[in-house]
Design an enzyme around this catalytic site. Sequence first.
Site, short mmCIF file in Angstrom:
data_model
loop_
_atom_site.label_atom_id
_atom_site.label_comp_id
_atom_site.label_asym_id
_atom_site.label_seq_id
_atom_site.Cartn_x
_atom_site.Cartn_y
_atom_site.Cartn_z
N TYR A 148 -9.38 -8.76 92.80
CA TYR A 148 -10.44 -8.50 93.40
C TYR A 148 -10.15 -8.66 94.89
O TYR A 148 -10.50 -7.85 95.75
CB TYR A 148 -11.57 -9.38 93.09
CG TYR A 148 -13.00 -9.15 93.79
CD1 TYR A 148 -13.75 -8.00 93.80
CD2 TYR A 148 -13.59 -9.82 94.85
CE1 TYR A 148 -14.91 -7.52 94.60
CE2 TYR A 148 -14.56 -9.80 95.68
CZ TYR A 148 -15.12 -8.36 95.41
OH TYR A 148 -16.30 -8.29 96.23
N PRO A 184 -27.21 -7.34 90.26
CA PRO A 184 -26.93 -7.49 89.06
C PRO A 184 -25.36 -7.74 88.66
O PRO A 184 -25.04 -8.36 87.85
CB PRO A 184 -27.33 -5.95 88.45
CG PRO A 184 -28.17 -5.47 89.52
CD PRO A 184 -27.87 -6.26 90.79
N ARG A 189 -21.62 -12.46 86.71
CA ARG A 189 -20.81 -13.29 87.05
C ARG A 189 -21.29 -14.62 86.56
O ARG A 189 -20.58 -15.51 85.99
CB ARG A 189 -20.26 -13.33 88.16
CG ARG A 189 -19.21 -12.06 88.37
CD ARG A 189 -18.92 -11.79 90.06
NE ARG A 189 -19.75 -11.21 90.75
CZ ARG A 189 -20.09 -11.30 91.81
NH1 ARG A 189 -19.55 -12.31 92.55
NH2 ARG A 189 -20.87 -10.50 92.54
#
Length: 250
Positions: A148, A184, A189
């Site tokens: 990420y 969301p 997570r």
Amino acid sequence: MTKRLDGKVALCTAAGQGIGRKVAEAFLQAGAKVYASDRDAAKLDGLKAFGIVDTAALDVTDSDAVAAYLKRVDTPDILFNCAGFVHHGTVLDCDEDAWDFSFDLNVKAMHRTISALLPRMVEAGGGSIINMASAASSIKAAPNRYVYMATKAAVIGLTRSVAIDFIKSGIRSNAICPGTIESPSLEGRIEELGKSVGGTEKAKTMFIERQPMGRLGTPEEIAHLAVYLASDESRFTTGTTQVIDGGWSL
């Protein structure tokens, strides 16, 4: 009263929920005509209450679908690239499929829209490109965010490259780098982290505690910044990484 984005056309990806949804709503409320897309078109319901909007289902990882969609939209003054995915884990948890998917959705999807629309925006006299990056990138290290962070650092590089190459063509290109935002995506997570730390309440507390302000950010706060970058008020702003993280990266 003249609105900040009167007469402008905006295109927003991942506009069904979270930050993307609030940005689309804010653009509409500011007077723009908005082309709003999301992989799940049902999530776009209700946007018409905010202004003139064209909604469509779109998978931004499908090059043919993106090309076909962009051919039918008006040339935008504003391009807001929001689609993204947060992969959890270190380098040891990231196989080639996870790497490829993360870069396809988080980076290549932006390349698809920018490369297709930029010539049209230049011909029309310019415009504002706004890309969703993250404070978890080259700005701030975060644990278990290996691929990420790699993708979001790439988004910053992509954004600055477009800014420098097309600065004399009237194109402005900026990246928004949020901290921890109620969404969301974050809920997912929190639920996943909760499995290993003793529940979702404990997990949510951990996310809040890493924010120096003692709270999470809101999608609306990101939307306010996006409207500024989309408007003529920011006409001297390009190539920037706009950090909006409640002091997390300090």
